[in-house]
Design a protein around this motif. Structure first.
Motif, PDB file in Angstrom:
ATOM      1  N   GLU A  45      -3.038 -15.308  29.945  1.00 52.49           N
ATOM      2  CA  GLU A  45      -3.559 -15.752  28.653  1.00 52.49           C
ATOM      3  C   GLU A  45      -2.598 -16.761  28.037  1.00 52.49           C
ATOM      4  OE1 GLU A  45      -3.819 -13.496  24.539  1.00 52.49           O
ATOM      5  OE2 GLU A  45      -5.228 -12.693  26.011  1.00 52.49           O
ATOM      6  N   GLU A  46      -3.151 -17.893  27.640  1.00 58.47           N
ATOM      7  CA  GLU A  46      -2.316 -18.944  27.080  1.00 58.47           C
ATOM      8  C   GLU A  46      -2.292 -18.859  25.560  1.00 58.47           C
ATOM      9  OE1 GLU A  46      -3.232 -22.837  28.455  1.00 58.47           O
ATOM     10  OE2 GLU A  46      -3.622 -22.141  30.481  1.00 58.47           O
ATOM     11  N   GLU A  47      -1.130 -19.127  25.009  1.00 58.66           N
ATOM     12  CA  GLU A  47      -1.019 -19.158  23.554  1.00 58.66           C
ATOM     13  C   GLU A  47      -1.430 -20.539  23.066  1.00 58.66           C
ATOM     14  OE1 GLU A  47       2.786 -18.044  22.145  1.00 58.66           O
ATOM     15  OE2 GLU A  47       2.893 -16.281  23.429  1.00 58.66           O
ATOM     16  N   LYS A  48      -2.052 -20.586  21.906  1.00 55.71           N
ATOM     17  CA  LYS A  48      -2.456 -21.864  21.346  1.00 55.71           C
ATOM     18  C   LYS A  48      -1.212 -22.589  20.858  1.00 55.71           C
ATOM     19  CE  LYS A  48      -5.809 -23.947  18.352  1.00 55.71           C
ATOM     20  NZ  LYS A  48      -6.535 -24.792  19.249  1.00 55.71           N
ATOM     21  N   LEU A  49      -1.111 -23.860  21.237  1.00 61.05           N
ATOM     22  CA  LEU A  49       0.033 -24.660  20.866  1.00 61.05           C
ATOM     23  C   LEU A  49      -0.064 -25.058  19.404  1.00 61.05           C
ATOM     24  CD1 LEU A  49       2.571 -26.114  21.884  1.00 61.05           C
ATOM     25  CD2 LEU A  49       1.112 -28.057  22.395  1.00 61.05           C
TER      26      LEU A  49
ATOM     27  N   THR B  66      -6.311  -2.091  33.989  1.00 61.51           N
ATOM     28  CA  THR B  66      -6.672  -2.317  35.386  1.00 61.51           C
ATOM     29  C   THR B  66      -5.971  -3.583  35.856  1.00 61.51           C
ATOM     30  OG1 THR B  66      -8.589  -3.664  34.828  1.00 61.51           O
ATOM     31  CG2 THR B  66      -8.936  -1.283  34.986  1.00 61.51           C
ATOM     32  N   PRO B  67      -5.869  -3.788  37.159  1.00 62.22           N
ATOM     33  CA  PRO B  67      -5.205  -5.004  37.651  1.00 62.22           C
ATOM     34  C   PRO B  67      -5.847  -6.295  37.134  1.00 62.22           C
ATOM     35  CG  PRO B  67      -5.421  -3.426  39.423  1.00 62.22           C
ATOM     36  CD  PRO B  67      -6.159  -2.861  38.251  1.00 62.22           C
ATOM     37  N   ASP B  68      -7.193  -6.310  37.014  1.00 64.05           N
ATOM     38  CA  ASP B  68      -7.847  -7.514  36.502  1.00 64.05           C
ATOM     39  C   ASP B  68      -7.486  -7.766  35.039  1.00 64.05           C
ATOM     40  OD1 ASP B  68      -9.087  -8.002  38.917  1.00 64.05           O
ATOM     41  OD2 ASP B  68     -10.873  -6.838  38.386  1.00 64.05           O
ATOM     42  N   GLU B  69      -7.421  -6.698  34.251  1.00 62.00           N
ATOM     43  CA  GLU B  69      -7.058  -6.845  32.840  1.00 62.00           C
ATOM     44  C   GLU B  69      -5.600  -7.294  32.705  1.00 62.00           C
ATOM     45  OE1 GLU B  69      -8.020  -2.926  31.555  1.00 62.00           O
ATOM     46  OE2 GLU B  69     -10.024  -3.489  30.873  1.00 62.00           O
TER      47      GLU B  69
ATOM     48  N   SER C 167      11.500  -1.249  44.206  1.00 70.45           N
ATOM     49  CA  SER C 167      11.502  -2.020  42.965  1.00 70.45           C
ATOM     50  C   SER C 167      10.131  -2.648  42.771  1.00 70.45           C
ATOM     51  CB  SER C 167      12.569  -3.106  43.016  1.00 70.45           C
ATOM     52  OG  SER C 167      12.248  -4.029  44.027  1.00 70.45           O
ATOM     53  N   CYS C 168       9.739  -2.777  41.546  1.00 74.30           N
ATOM     54  CA  CYS C 168       8.411  -3.282  41.222  1.00 74.30           C
ATOM     55  C   CYS C 168       8.468  -4.797  41.084  1.00 74.30           C
ATOM     56  CB  CYS C 168       7.915  -2.650  39.925  1.00 74.30           C
ATOM     57  SG  CYS C 168       6.257  -3.131  39.523  1.00 74.30           S
ATOM     58  N   GLU C 169       7.631  -5.513  41.826  1.00 80.30           N
ATOM     59  CA  GLU C 169       7.600  -6.972  41.783  1.00 80.30           C
ATOM     60  C   GLU C 169       6.570  -7.473  40.781  1.00 80.30           C
ATOM     61  OE1 GLU C 169       9.031  -9.201  44.336  1.00 80.30           O
ATOM     62  OE2 GLU C 169      10.304  -7.623  45.103  1.00 80.30           O
ATOM     63  N   ASP C 170       5.680  -6.599  40.315  1.00 86.08           N
ATOM     64  CA  ASP C 170       4.615  -6.988  39.394  1.00 86.08           C
ATOM     65  C   ASP C 170       5.232  -7.321  38.043  1.00 86.08           C
ATOM     66  OD1 ASP C 170       2.225  -7.358  38.118  1.00 86.08           O
ATOM     67  OD2 ASP C 170       1.702  -5.240  38.008  1.00 86.08           O
ATOM     68  N   PRO C 171       4.892  -8.488  37.437  1.00 87.34           N
ATOM     69  CA  PRO C 171       5.512  -8.845  36.144  1.00 87.34           C
ATOM     70  C   PRO C 171       5.182  -7.875  35.033  1.00 87.34           C
ATOM     71  CG  PRO C 171       3.783 -10.397  36.711  1.00 87.34           C
ATOM     72  CD  PRO C 171       3.965  -9.500  37.892  1.00 87.34           C
ATOM     73  N   SER C 172       4.090  -7.123  35.172  1.00 88.94           N
ATOM     74  CA  SER C 172       3.717  -6.194  34.115  1.00 88.94           C
ATOM     75  C   SER C 172       4.300  -4.807  34.337  1.00 88.94           C
ATOM     76  CB  SER C 172       2.192  -6.093  34.035  1.00 88.94           C
ATOM     77  OG  SER C 172       1.691  -5.556  35.244  1.00 88.94           O
TER      78      SER C 172
END
Length: 115
Positions: free
Chosen positions: A74-78, A64-67, A49-54
């Motif tokens: 990345e945060e959304e603007k409130l 890529t993993p860094d991307e 099973s894949c544990e990576d959220p993506s």
């Protein structure tokens, strides 16, 4: 009151029973499609099973993993509504005001008695 609770519990038990029966039927259907291997026959292990959220998320695509990490963090603007800023300032004053009053009183008393 007790009758309502009893009916709710009966309904919950019935739904759980139906769910378990469906899962049992699905399990039998899978076993029918994929028979158990013979004792000497090799079996291919299932993919872990894949544990990576993506993992499996089509929005991440072939990054890529860094991307992926950058996109994940990345945060959304409130977005504030009208009147939110004064409400937040008032709330902060109500929360921290008593603390500042007590600390100010301690400093004032220390100044008076130790000066």
């Amino acid at each position: 009151m007790w009758d309502k609770t009893k009916r709710a519990m009966d309904t919950m038990r019935e739904k759980n029973r139906q769910y378990l029966e469906e899962q049992k039927k699905k399990g039998e259907a899978v076993r029918d499609k994929d028979p158990q291997p013979e004792p000497g026959e090799a079996r291919i292990p299932e993919a872990p099973s894949c544990e990576d959220p993506s993992c499996g998320d089509p929005s991440f695509g072939d990054l890529t993993p860094d991307e992926k990490a950058a996109a994940f963090h990345e945060e959304e603007k409130l977005k504030l509504e009208k009147g939110d800023l004064p409400a937040m300032i008032l709330s902060a004053l109500m929360v921290f005001g008593p603390v500042f009053l007590v600390l100010g009183a301690i400093v004032a008393l220390a100044w008076i008695f130790l000066h």
